[in-house]
Write a protein that holds these residues in place. Structure first.
Motif, PDB file in Angstrom:
ATOM      1  N   SER B  49      38.702  33.433  61.806  1.00  0.00           N
ATOM      2  CA  SER B  49      39.274  33.791  60.505  1.00  0.00           C
ATOM      3  C   SER B  49      40.018  35.111  60.635  1.00  0.00           C
ATOM      4  N   ALA B  52      39.773  37.160  54.537  1.00  0.00           N
ATOM      5  CA  ALA B  52      39.126  36.362  53.499  1.00  0.00           C
ATOM      6  C   ALA B  52      40.058  35.241  53.037  1.00  0.00           C
ATOM      7  N   GLY B  53      39.515  34.022  52.995  1.00  0.00           N
ATOM      8  CA  GLY B  53      40.264  32.869  52.541  1.00  0.00           C
ATOM      9  C   GLY B  53      41.094  32.180  53.592  1.00  0.00           C
ATOM     10  N   THR B  55      41.065  30.555  57.470  1.00  0.00           N
ATOM     11  CA  THR B  55      40.324  30.158  58.667  1.00  0.00           C
ATOM     12  C   THR B  55      41.177  29.206  59.493  1.00  0.00           C
ATOM     13  N   SER B  67      33.771  28.868  56.244  1.00  0.00           N
ATOM     14  CA  SER B  67      34.417  29.393  55.054  1.00  0.00           C
ATOM     15  C   SER B  67      34.435  30.909  55.173  1.00  0.00           C
ATOM     16  N   ARG B  68      35.330  31.556  54.464  1.00  0.00           N
ATOM     17  CA  ARG B  68      35.412  33.022  54.478  1.00  0.00           C
ATOM     18  C   ARG B  68      35.797  33.474  53.070  1.00  0.00           C
ATOM     19  N   SER B  69      34.782  33.598  52.234  1.00  0.00           N
ATOM     20  CA  SER B  69      35.037  33.992  50.848  1.00  0.00           C
ATOM     21  C   SER B  69      35.087  35.506  50.686  1.00  0.00           C
ATOM     22  N   THR B  70      34.483  36.240  51.607  1.00  0.00           N
ATOM     23  CA  THR B  70      34.507  37.701  51.566  1.00  0.00           C
ATOM     24  C   THR B  70      34.871  38.236  52.942  1.00  0.00           C
TER      25      THR B  70
END
Lengths: 111, 115
Positions: B49, B52-53, B55, B67-70
């Motif tokens: 990633s 954030a958001g 990947t 996932s990479r929300s933060t």
């Protein structure tokens, strides 16, 4: 894809001895790094060395990019140097996000 | 400053089960990675990633999701575990891309066995 070879696969030394580890790669790379994995599995970055020579204490590394190899020198080895040494090369876009790791050289330093 | 923290450290899964490996870094790094290391082998990149958001797949993404929300967290999801996923998993992070030579920091690894 790119091939990364390391030699020797295993190395046993007495404390105080010197050693040279070799990494050969099959294509041009934009990034080459050496890592040490200690016996507990922890991975530590040793050198970023896509070309040229660097030294850090008892360790030094040389990469000859035109001939597609890199060498890691360990002088006056200590028992704490034991572990696996990996060479990794960066390929592809985005500044080489995809590291391709070699199989490693397992070093055992005996007291 | 804890660096890169992975949990759990050890886990045994049955074939077909699912689980999530957690990874957190407190260095405000933009780039995060998941690798797997099979016995006697080097590491292979699963996913990475760049923020954030965002990947992208690495060399061996099949059977995994991320996932990479933060900025701090980058969990790895294993769906329908298979014996071939028995491995040691490493999460890593760096401030700049690995290609720039910026230091990459690894977590301590998560040992996963699928039986």
């Amino acid at each position: 894809g790119i091939q990364v070879e390391q030699s020797p696969p295993d190395l046993i030394l007495q404390e105080g001895a010197n050693s040279t580890l070799r990494c050969n790669f099959s294509d041009s790379v934009n990034n080459l790094q050496w890592f040490h994995q200690n016996p507990w599995g922890q991975l530590i970055n040793l050198f970023y060395i896509p070309s040229g020579t660097k030294q850090n204490g008892r360790l030094s590394a040389t990469t000859v990019a035109t001939e597609r190899y890199s060498l890691l020198y360990i002088s006056s080895s200590q028992t704490t140097d034991s572990g696996v040494y990996f060479c990794a090369v960066g390929v592809g876009d985005n500044y080489g996000q995809n590291f391709v790791f070699g199989p490693g050289t397992r070093l055992s330093v005996l007291p | 400053n804890a660096g890169v923290t992975q949990t759990p450290k050890f886990r045994i899964l049955k074939i077909g089960q699912s689980m999530t490996l957690q990874c957190t870094q407190d260095m405000n790094h933009n780039y995060m990675y998941w690798y797997r290391q099979d016995p006697g082998m080097g590491l292979k990149l699963i996913y990475y990633s760049v923020g954030a958001g965002i990947t992208d797949k690495g060399e061996v993404p099949n059977g995994y999701n991320v996932s990479r929300s933060t900025t701090e967290d980058f969990p790895l999801r294993l769906e329908l575990a298979a014996p071939s996923q028995t491995s040691v998993y490493f999460c890593a992070s760096s401030y700049f891309p690995t290609g720039t030579g910026n230091t990459i920091y690894f977590g301590e690894g998560s040992w996963l066995t699928v039986v």
